[in-house]
Design an enzyme around this catalytic site. Sequence first.
Site, PDB file in Angstrom:
ATOM      1  N   LYS A 174       0.846  -1.203   0.000  1.00  0.00           N
ATOM      2  CA  LYS A 174       0.000   0.000   0.000  1.00  0.00           C
ATOM      3  C   LYS A 174       0.873   1.242   0.000  1.00  0.00           C
ATOM      4  CE  LYS A 174      -1.992   2.655   3.090  1.00  0.00           C
ATOM      5  NZ  LYS A 174      -1.971   3.977   2.413  1.00  0.00           N
ATOM      6  N   GLU A 182       9.401  -0.545  11.002  1.00  0.00           N
ATOM      7  CA  GLU A 182      10.452   0.471  10.924  1.00  0.00           C
ATOM      8  C   GLU A 182       9.753   1.775  11.274  1.00  0.00           C
ATOM      9  OE1 GLU A 182      12.488   3.129  10.320  1.00  0.00           O
ATOM     10  OE2 GLU A 182      12.677   2.833   8.161  1.00  0.00           O
ATOM     11  N   CYS A 194      13.112   9.336   9.413  1.00  0.00           N
ATOM     12  CA  CYS A 194      13.142   8.650  10.704  1.00  0.00           C
ATOM     13  C   CYS A 194      14.571   8.613  11.254  1.00  0.00           C
ATOM     14  CB  CYS A 194      12.578   7.253  10.558  1.00  0.00           C
ATOM     15  SG  CYS A 194      13.139   6.402   9.097  1.00  0.00           S
ATOM     16  N   GLU A 225       9.139  13.127  18.095  1.00  0.00           N
ATOM     17  CA  GLU A 225       9.614  13.215  16.710  1.00  0.00           C
ATOM     18  C   GLU A 225       8.862  14.340  16.007  1.00  0.00           C
ATOM     19  OE1 GLU A 225       8.598   9.984  13.894  1.00  0.00           O
ATOM     20  OE2 GLU A 225      10.714  10.002  13.350  1.00  0.00           O
TER      21      GLU A 225
HETATM   22  P1  NAI Z   1       1.365   7.157   9.465  1.00  0.00           P
HETATM   23  O1  NAI Z   1       2.122   6.169  10.251  1.00  0.00           O
HETATM   24  O2  NAI Z   1      -0.058   7.436   9.840  1.00  0.00           O
HETATM   25  O3  NAI Z   1       1.329   6.680   7.912  1.00  0.00           O
HETATM   26  C1  NAI Z   1       2.233   5.781   7.330  1.00  0.00           C
HETATM   27  C2  NAI Z   1       1.471   4.796   6.454  1.00  0.00           C
HETATM   28  O4  NAI Z   1       0.563   4.059   7.262  1.00  0.00           O
HETATM   29  C3  NAI Z   1       0.624   5.437   5.348  1.00  0.00           C
HETATM   30  O5  NAI Z   1       0.655   4.627   4.189  1.00  0.00           O
HETATM   31  C4  NAI Z   1      -0.766   5.409   5.950  1.00  0.00           C
HETATM   32  O6  NAI Z   1      -1.794   5.379   4.975  1.00  0.00           O
HETATM   33  C5  NAI Z   1      -0.744   4.110   6.718  1.00  0.00           C
HETATM   34  N1  NAI Z   1      -1.733   4.030   7.796  1.00  0.00           N
HETATM   35  C6  NAI Z   1      -2.254   5.038   8.547  1.00  0.00           C
HETATM   36  N2  NAI Z   1      -3.165   4.557   9.412  1.00  0.00           N
HETATM   37  C7  NAI Z   1      -3.223   3.216   9.235  1.00  0.00           C
HETATM   38  C8  NAI Z   1      -3.976   2.172   9.844  1.00  0.00           C
HETATM   39  N3  NAI Z   1      -4.855   2.413  10.807  1.00  0.00           N
HETATM   40  N4  NAI Z   1      -3.776   0.895   9.413  1.00  0.00           N
HETATM   41  C9  NAI Z   1      -2.881   0.638   8.433  1.00  0.00           C
HETATM   42  N5  NAI Z   1      -2.155   1.592   7.816  1.00  0.00           N
HETATM   43  C10 NAI Z   1      -2.317   2.868   8.211  1.00  0.00           C
HETATM   44  O7  NAI Z   1       2.189   8.510   9.415  1.00  0.00           O
HETATM   45  P2  NAI Z   1       1.658  10.005   9.151  1.00  0.00           P
HETATM   46  O8  NAI Z   1       0.302  10.206   9.799  1.00  0.00           O
HETATM   47  O9  NAI Z   1       1.739  10.266   7.709  1.00  0.00           O
HETATM   48  O10 NAI Z   1       2.762  10.883   9.922  1.00  0.00           O
HETATM   49  C11 NAI Z   1       2.645  11.118  11.303  1.00  0.00           C
HETATM   50  C12 NAI Z   1       3.996  11.047  11.993  1.00  0.00           C
HETATM   51  O11 NAI Z   1       4.520   9.734  11.868  1.00  0.00           O
HETATM   52  C13 NAI Z   1       5.094  11.931  11.441  1.00  0.00           C
HETATM   53  O12 NAI Z   1       5.056  13.219  11.946  1.00  0.00           O
HETATM   54  C14 NAI Z   1       6.334  11.193  11.893  1.00  0.00           C
HETATM   55  O13 NAI Z   1       6.624  11.539  13.213  1.00  0.00           O
HETATM   56  C15 NAI Z   1       5.929   9.747  11.816  1.00  0.00           C
HETATM   57  N6  NAI Z   1       6.385   9.107  10.572  1.00  0.00           N
HETATM   58  C16 NAI Z   1       7.504   8.319  10.608  1.00  0.00           C
HETATM   59  C17 NAI Z   1       7.974   7.758   9.443  1.00  0.00           C
HETATM   60  C18 NAI Z   1       9.178   6.896   9.434  1.00  0.00           C
HETATM   61  O14 NAI Z   1       9.821   6.754   8.400  1.00  0.00           O
HETATM   62  N7  NAI Z   1       9.526   6.231  10.494  1.00  0.00           N
HETATM   63  C19 NAI Z   1       7.344   8.002   8.140  1.00  0.00           C
HETATM   64  C20 NAI Z   1       6.147   8.797   8.213  1.00  0.00           C
HETATM   65  C21 NAI Z   1       5.713   9.327   9.396  1.00  0.00           C
END
Ligand code: NAI
Length: 496
Positions: A187, A261, A296, A398
């Site tokens: 996804k 991750e 990250c 973060e």
């Molecule tokens: P998120 O963790 O909500 O989104 C990442 C992925 O997970 C996207 O594809 C999203 O559609 C999916 N997702 C969201 N809710 C889900 C659910 N209930 N079940 C399954 N998949 C789901 O991250 P978001 O909201 O874009 O960013 C929020 C914070 O997360 C950022 O400010 C940052 O601190 C952190 N983050 C960390 C990342 C990393 O590389 N470790 C990458 C992106 C965000």
Amino acid sequence: MTIAARSETQHTANTPRSLMLINGSPVESADGRFIEIESPAKRTLIGQVPRASEVDVDKAVRAAAAAFDTWRSVPARDRGRMLLRIADAVEAETESIARTLALETGNAIRTQARPEVKSAADVFRYFGGVAGEIKGETVPLGEHVLSYTRREPIGVVGSIVPWNAPVILGTLKIAMAVAPGNTLVLKAAEDAPLALLHVARICNDFLPPGVANLLTGYGEECGAALARHPLVRKLSFTGSTEIGTLIMHAAADRIVPVTLELGGKSPAIVFPDADELRTVDGVIAGMRMTRQGQSCTAGSRLFLHRSIFDSFLGKLATRLAPLKIGDPLEETTDMGSIINRKQFDRVCSYIDDGLRQTGARLVLGGLPPTSGPLAEGYFVQPTVFAEVSNDWRIAREEIFGPVLVAIPWEDENEAIRMANDSHYGLAAYVWTHDLTKGLRIAHAIESGWVQVNQGLGQFPGQSYGGFKQSGMGREYSLEGMLDSYTQRKSVTVNLQ
Ligand code: NAI
Ligand code: MG
């Protein structure tokens, strides 16, 4: 907090629709709904993708399950050869993929988007090359027994990636799953699916139908349905720790292995004997400042020895001030925009929080401009706070923006204690002329990756992943692939 409202997104007629890939074919969502993709720097609509829901997830997972029986029995070397062809094809289309990536993420093409696509080709090449290394062992149980192990694929892998580096993260999920014979439903992130769709189309030119399926949709709808689908045998997620917890719960319900991750708040510890100018550039690189800090791995807590605190911050400000912020498609741009309004507001709220802390000193940056060209998109300038305390919110959470906090220290053990006083443990950076000291600190730090005297990105071949709440499992390496994407089977034969 006063942040000028950004203007409304510009609507253009007929934004092009890019379709998902299920069983090798481009498809709409079952109910015809779609998501509009915005360029966060220009605030224009640049495309549409299908909004997948449970029905579409089921279709993709069934296609992957049907493809698994054949794919798992393709010789590993042949699977590897397909990945090598994909690597060449991705490389040949670098410019077009990188432009889409820069446009949809806001990441500058020269410093971020183009290097990211090149790294993605390297990742396909690496896993294509090591596909033949998926070996078992023989176990010496006695002369009359033949006992050996096989590394078998797990089945259908369900993977979810975020938007901050969607091409490289998506590529990793594809290559690590399919090289050992699994099939995949991936996804994409709803904010940045277009460049990854381009890569997935290339993959589908070389892989049999159903091996690598790509869905576009929202997390709660499409991602959650994928995580709980009964035919998914392995989950792999990159994103926030909050959603990582939900993925792990979904995995627990069905006892499926999971790779996570997640986030970080990584320390960069600078000793007074470090070469200051080189360290300043390395700290900026480690902070991923030219990706607006949206990484990250960002070294976002800067622990400076008290004796160099002011001089170092002076030089840091001098190097950061001339960074050119603006149009991600301009070759001369160093730094682009934050991904979307939600993240922009979030980053601004942290800056606002820092400005309100008594004792903190703003060295550079601050809240974004409310007028002029930078007010058109979600641009945030490099921002540095000095005299920060390690227990403040801006030092613990973060931020995922270009906000660096500088914390003074005097005693080495105190620096290590503060560096480790975090629920995260993804990356760390140590800067010193004394390698013995550098290694001592590297071993004392609780994180999955410590760099001494450099602030670079990951290279294929090195295992990458987190300690503590930064995640579990390793990516980027042969070992990571074997541990996370295969299962060992023992076969014991009585030869008497
Ligand atoms: P998120 O963790 O909500 O989104 C990442 C992925 O997970 C996207 O594809 C999203 O559609 C999916 N997702 C969201 N809710 C889900 C659910 N209930 N079940 C399954 N998949 C789901 O991250 P978001 O909201 O874009 O960013 C929020 C914070 O997360 C950022 O400010 C940052 O601190 C952190 N983050 C960390 C990342 C990393 O590389 N470790 C990458 C992106 C965000
Ligand atoms: Mg979220």
